[in-house]
Design an enzyme around this catalytic site. Sequence first.
Site, PDB file in Angstrom:
ATOM      1  N   LYS A  13       0.887  -1.380  -0.075  1.00 27.31           N
ATOM      2  CA  LYS A  13       0.080  -0.141   0.011  1.00 27.31           C
ATOM      3  C   LYS A  13       0.834   1.179  -0.090  1.00 27.31           C
ATOM      4  O   LYS A  13       0.711   2.159  -0.865  1.00 27.31           O
ATOM      5  CB  LYS A  13      -0.873   0.214   1.345  1.00 27.31           C
ATOM      6  CG  LYS A  13      -1.728  -1.142   1.480  1.00 27.31           C
ATOM      7  CD  LYS A  13      -2.680  -0.675   2.653  1.00 27.31           C
ATOM      8  CE  LYS A  13      -1.782  -0.837   4.061  1.00 27.31           C
ATOM      9  NZ  LYS A  13      -1.072  -2.289   4.334  1.00 27.31           N
ATOM     10  N   ARG A  88      -9.193   1.124   8.596  1.00 26.64           N
ATOM     11  CA  ARG A  88      -8.802  -0.150   8.995  1.00 26.64           C
ATOM     12  C   ARG A  88      -9.761  -0.926   9.687  1.00 26.64           C
ATOM     13  O   ARG A  88      -9.683  -2.064  10.114  1.00 26.64           O
ATOM     14  CB  ARG A  88      -7.367   0.059   9.977  1.00 26.64           C
ATOM     15  CG  ARG A  88      -6.274  -0.312   9.184  1.00 26.64           C
ATOM     16  CD  ARG A  88      -5.349  -0.340  10.249  1.00 26.64           C
ATOM     17  NE  ARG A  88      -3.886  -1.122   9.742  1.00 26.64           N
ATOM     18  CZ  ARG A  88      -2.735  -0.366   9.164  1.00 26.64           C
ATOM     19  NH1 ARG A  88      -2.841   0.890   8.870  1.00 26.64           N
ATOM     20  NH2 ARG A  88      -1.849  -1.091   8.942  1.00 26.64           N
ATOM     21  N   ARG A 127      11.626  -5.643   4.691  1.00 28.27           N
ATOM     22  CA  ARG A 127      11.348  -4.322   4.356  1.00 28.27           C
ATOM     23  C   ARG A 127      12.155  -3.670   5.514  1.00 28.27           C
ATOM     24  O   ARG A 127      12.706  -4.005   6.370  1.00 28.27           O
ATOM     25  CB  ARG A 127       9.926  -4.099   5.108  1.00 28.27           C
ATOM     26  CG  ARG A 127       9.287  -2.571   5.382  1.00 28.27           C
ATOM     27  CD  ARG A 127       8.098  -2.448   5.057  1.00 28.27           C
ATOM     28  NE  ARG A 127       7.256  -2.710   6.055  1.00 28.27           N
ATOM     29  CZ  ARG A 127       5.933  -2.532   6.416  1.00 28.27           C
ATOM     30  NH1 ARG A 127       5.505  -1.912   5.439  1.00 28.27           N
ATOM     31  NH2 ARG A 127       5.149  -2.827   7.445  1.00 28.27           N
ATOM     32  N   ARG A 160      11.670  -2.280  11.129  1.00 27.28           N
ATOM     33  CA  ARG A 160      10.379  -1.914  12.218  1.00 27.28           C
ATOM     34  C   ARG A 160      10.283  -3.016  13.191  1.00 27.28           C
ATOM     35  O   ARG A 160      10.406  -4.231  12.838  1.00 27.28           O
ATOM     36  CB  ARG A 160       9.204  -1.649  11.600  1.00 27.28           C
ATOM     37  CG  ARG A 160       8.974  -0.005  11.034  1.00 27.28           C
ATOM     38  CD  ARG A 160       8.011   0.208   9.986  1.00 27.28           C
ATOM     39  NE  ARG A 160       6.759  -0.391  10.636  1.00 27.28           N
ATOM     40  CZ  ARG A 160       5.471  -0.360   9.813  1.00 27.28           C
ATOM     41  NH1 ARG A 160       5.620   0.490   8.593  1.00 27.28           N
ATOM     42  NH2 ARG A 160       4.433  -0.740  10.321  1.00 27.28           N
ATOM     43  N   ARG A 171      -0.421  -9.317  13.207  1.00 27.39           N
ATOM     44  CA  ARG A 171      -1.109  -8.039  12.472  1.00 27.39           C
ATOM     45  C   ARG A 171      -1.909  -8.638  11.277  1.00 27.39           C
ATOM     46  O   ARG A 171      -2.959  -8.282  11.037  1.00 27.39           O
ATOM     47  CB  ARG A 171      -0.013  -7.241  12.102  1.00 27.39           C
ATOM     48  CG  ARG A 171       0.753  -6.356  12.897  1.00 27.39           C
ATOM     49  CD  ARG A 171       2.033  -5.859  12.361  1.00 27.39           C
ATOM     50  NE  ARG A 171       1.868  -4.746  11.460  1.00 27.39           N
ATOM     51  CZ  ARG A 171       2.948  -4.409  10.595  1.00 27.39           C
ATOM     52  NH1 ARG A 171       4.067  -5.052  10.846  1.00 27.39           N
ATOM     53  NH2 ARG A 171       2.859  -3.525   9.639  1.00 27.39           N
TER      54      ARG A 171
END
Length: 214
Positions: A13, A88, A127, A160, A171
């Site tokens: 996204k 969300r 990531r 992260r 998540r």
Amino acid sequence: MKIIMLGAPGAGKGTQAKKIAEKYKIPHISTGDIFRANIKGGTELGMKAKSYMDQGQLVPDDVTIGMLLDRISQDDCQNGYVLDGFPRTIPQAQSLTAALNERGEKMDYAVDVDVPDEAIVNRMGGRRACVKCGATYHVAFNPPKAEGICDACGDSLVLREDDKPETVQKRLTVYHDQTQPLIEYYSKEGILVTVDGTKGLNEVFEDIVAVLGA
Ligand code: ADP
Ligand code: ADP
Ligand code: ZN
């Protein structure tokens, strides 16, 4: 043009939202980036959000909705925006619809970047994120020019805390429970567009542009 990005954590996204923002000259609004900036700055909002984020849970709606509605009422949003990470939950979507209704406005597209869970887990481990400007990279699929350094602003890149495998699983569960129902919500509103997010970064973007228009 007003666009919502939907999709699991790690679907791409943010990557696509940045490209959309650049091409259509509209602001990229990431609620995750806003929260992280507040955590970094030690604000009250940041303090409220941190424990939820660290655990892979959603920040409560009462905190999140006000913050987002505030953001989209700013001057730079007059010609539209691309929302990345909001809404969300169904209540967030309903609040957004209601706030826009009051001004005689509506969202134009909700773009669902569709990626199966198996592919997500691989992506998250690679990531790397810039805490300063929110840019994201991938060690294999989208590496920065110099290892560990943000192309855009020169700050250093981090893995992260919430991208560690245990939290990613959490998540994903939260995504399926609370966020996935938005696909049906926007399908009913008649603005849902689904793109295959397993393709390469640029192909996904081309598929999005084919829908939004050049
Ligand atoms: P990703 O891009 O991987 O999906 P984000 O940066 O969008 O992650 O979000 C990171 C975390 O910030 C979420 O796991 C959640 O705790 C919090 N967050 C971001 N947006 C929202 C939102 N709209 N509602 C509730 N929590 C949010
Ligand atoms: P989200 O905002 O949905 O959480 P990101 O845009 O941050 O997702 O992308 C998650 C990770 O996957 C990042 O490391 C990013 O560079 C990488 N990525 C994004 N899109 C693709 C793609 N189409 N193919 C391979 N990797 C991708
Ligand atoms: Zn940066």
